[in-house]
Write a protein that holds these residues in place. Sequence first.
Motif, PDB file in Angstrom:
ATOM      1  N   TYR A  34       5.699 -12.305  -8.167  1.00  0.00           N
ATOM      2  CA  TYR A  34       7.004 -12.595  -7.578  1.00  0.00           C
ATOM      3  C   TYR A  34       7.765 -13.596  -8.435  1.00  0.00           C
ATOM      4  CZ  TYR A  34       4.831 -10.922  -3.186  1.00  0.00           C
ATOM      5  OH  TYR A  34       4.181 -10.186  -2.224  1.00  0.00           O
ATOM      6  N   CYS A  35       9.088 -13.577  -8.306  1.00  0.00           N
ATOM      7  CA  CYS A  35       9.853 -14.719  -8.787  1.00  0.00           C
ATOM      8  C   CYS A  35       9.534 -15.868  -7.848  1.00  0.00           C
ATOM      9  CB  CYS A  35      11.353 -14.405  -8.761  1.00  0.00           C
ATOM     10  SG  CYS A  35      11.849 -13.215 -10.031  1.00  0.00           S
ATOM     11  N   SER A  36       9.336 -17.035  -8.392  1.00  0.00           N
ATOM     12  CA  SER A  36       8.850 -18.158  -7.597  1.00  0.00           C
ATOM     13  C   SER A  36       9.761 -18.460  -6.405  1.00  0.00           C
ATOM     14  CB  SER A  36       8.734 -19.411  -8.461  1.00  0.00           C
ATOM     15  OG  SER A  36       8.332 -20.515  -7.654  1.00  0.00           O
ATOM     16  N   PRO A  37       9.172 -18.643  -5.224  1.00  0.00           N
ATOM     17  CA  PRO A  37       9.966 -19.035  -4.050  1.00  0.00           C
ATOM     18  C   PRO A  37      10.369 -20.503  -4.087  1.00  0.00           C
ATOM     19  CG  PRO A  37       7.647 -18.854  -3.450  1.00  0.00           C
ATOM     20  CD  PRO A  37       7.755 -18.385  -4.867  1.00  0.00           C
ATOM     21  N   SER A  45       6.800 -15.711 -12.164  1.00  0.00           N
ATOM     22  CA  SER A  45       5.713 -16.584 -12.618  1.00  0.00           C
ATOM     23  C   SER A  45       4.778 -16.955 -11.464  1.00  0.00           C
ATOM     24  CB  SER A  45       6.292 -17.866 -13.234  1.00  0.00           C
ATOM     25  OG  SER A  45       6.989 -18.610 -12.252  1.00  0.00           O
ATOM     26  N   PHE A  46       5.040 -16.384 -10.305  1.00  0.00           N
ATOM     27  CA  PHE A  46       4.235 -16.655  -9.116  1.00  0.00           C
ATOM     28  C   PHE A  46       3.439 -15.390  -8.806  1.00  0.00           C
ATOM     29  CE2 PHE A  46       3.387 -16.401  -4.632  1.00  0.00           C
ATOM     30  CZ  PHE A  46       3.228 -17.697  -4.160  1.00  0.00           C
ATOM     31  N   PHE A  60       2.809 -20.707 -11.865  1.00  0.00           N
ATOM     32  CA  PHE A  60       2.576 -21.301 -13.175  1.00  0.00           C
ATOM     33  C   PHE A  60       3.548 -22.426 -13.509  1.00  0.00           C
ATOM     34  CE2 PHE A  60       0.291 -17.353 -13.365  1.00  0.00           C
ATOM     35  CZ  PHE A  60      -0.847 -17.700 -14.068  1.00  0.00           C
ATOM     36  N   GLY A  61       4.539 -22.644 -12.630  1.00  0.00           N
ATOM     37  CA  GLY A  61       5.409 -23.799 -12.828  1.00  0.00           C
ATOM     38  C   GLY A  61       5.211 -24.824 -11.739  1.00  0.00           C
TER      39      GLY A  61
END
Length: 333
Positions: A34-37, A45-46, A60-61
């Motif tokens: 997913y795109c990070s929430p 990165s999710f 990852f961020g």
Amino acid sequence: MNTEQAKQLSLPDLLTKLGHSPMRERKGGYELWYCSPFREEKEPSFHTSYIGGKWIWKDFGDTGGTVIDFAMRYQEQNGKPTSIKDTLAFLSDLLQPGLFSSLTTQPHPPKKPDPNIFSFQQQPHREAVENFSADRQLELIDVQPLRHFVILKYLTEERHIPADLAQRYLRLVRYWNNGKEYFAFGMENQAGGYEIRAASSKHNFKSALIARDITIIPGTAAEHSTAHLFEGMTDFLSFLILNGVQESPDDCIVMHSLSSFHRAVAHIRSQDYQTIKTYLDNDKAGQQGTDRFKAEFGAILLPQGEAFAPHHDLNDMLRAQQSGKKVSSNFRM
């Protein structure tokens, strides 16, 4: 809800509830990206993976962990209390987990037809089976391709039906029951309704939405001289697996319920079949149903119950075979 129950929740369903859709799917749906929430981004990165009987995640961020860790991080992101008690209350209020309750609030956008998905010959104006009384408490929400992890896990692990075959013939069906949202797997019938079944070995919930009717799956052979008659959709799929095919050369009729007897008889009489093979359950009700068909069609009716005896039905035989038990070698299409 306690912490152990919370850890068993589906993180993909939670993310769907929060408005996030997966950008990539790997490992047959066991890993979703997913795109990070937690921030704006264009590249996902999710990711969340199903490992050890539960969903875990890694951003990852940011950080990672269990469903509880995610809920606490999400609450923190939105300036809400982050204690375990508050987090469990947040999950309970958001998901209201219950047997087969659907965690999806919005239907998926329409998708282009998949050439690998079987197209049923729906007859929109066909009347429902005579003795079907619609349950007004059940109301169809929508029908989607079968990608739900819980259902696929049940079909593959408990029923031994491969995901690709299930996705070819079955659908994810969402519906209302007494004001609550639920989901099940289902098969379209000839009346344009859906025969549904819960993905559970403990709760044998089966019903129909819109209308109850039989499902006719045309064979691939040029001549349609033989028809195979099944009591349920998992029997039909087990039949294909036991014969090592994804399509039957002969017509297949799925009754969904023995109450569909008269509709099945009417269809068979409208065709020029020379042989009818029945695969009804090896129990009293199945035997009575077989006897009724035998009385209608005489010598062209060939009961197949002995071919999968002493098993109760074809899926029981398939599961026995997959578990390494000795099964009958007389079963043939």
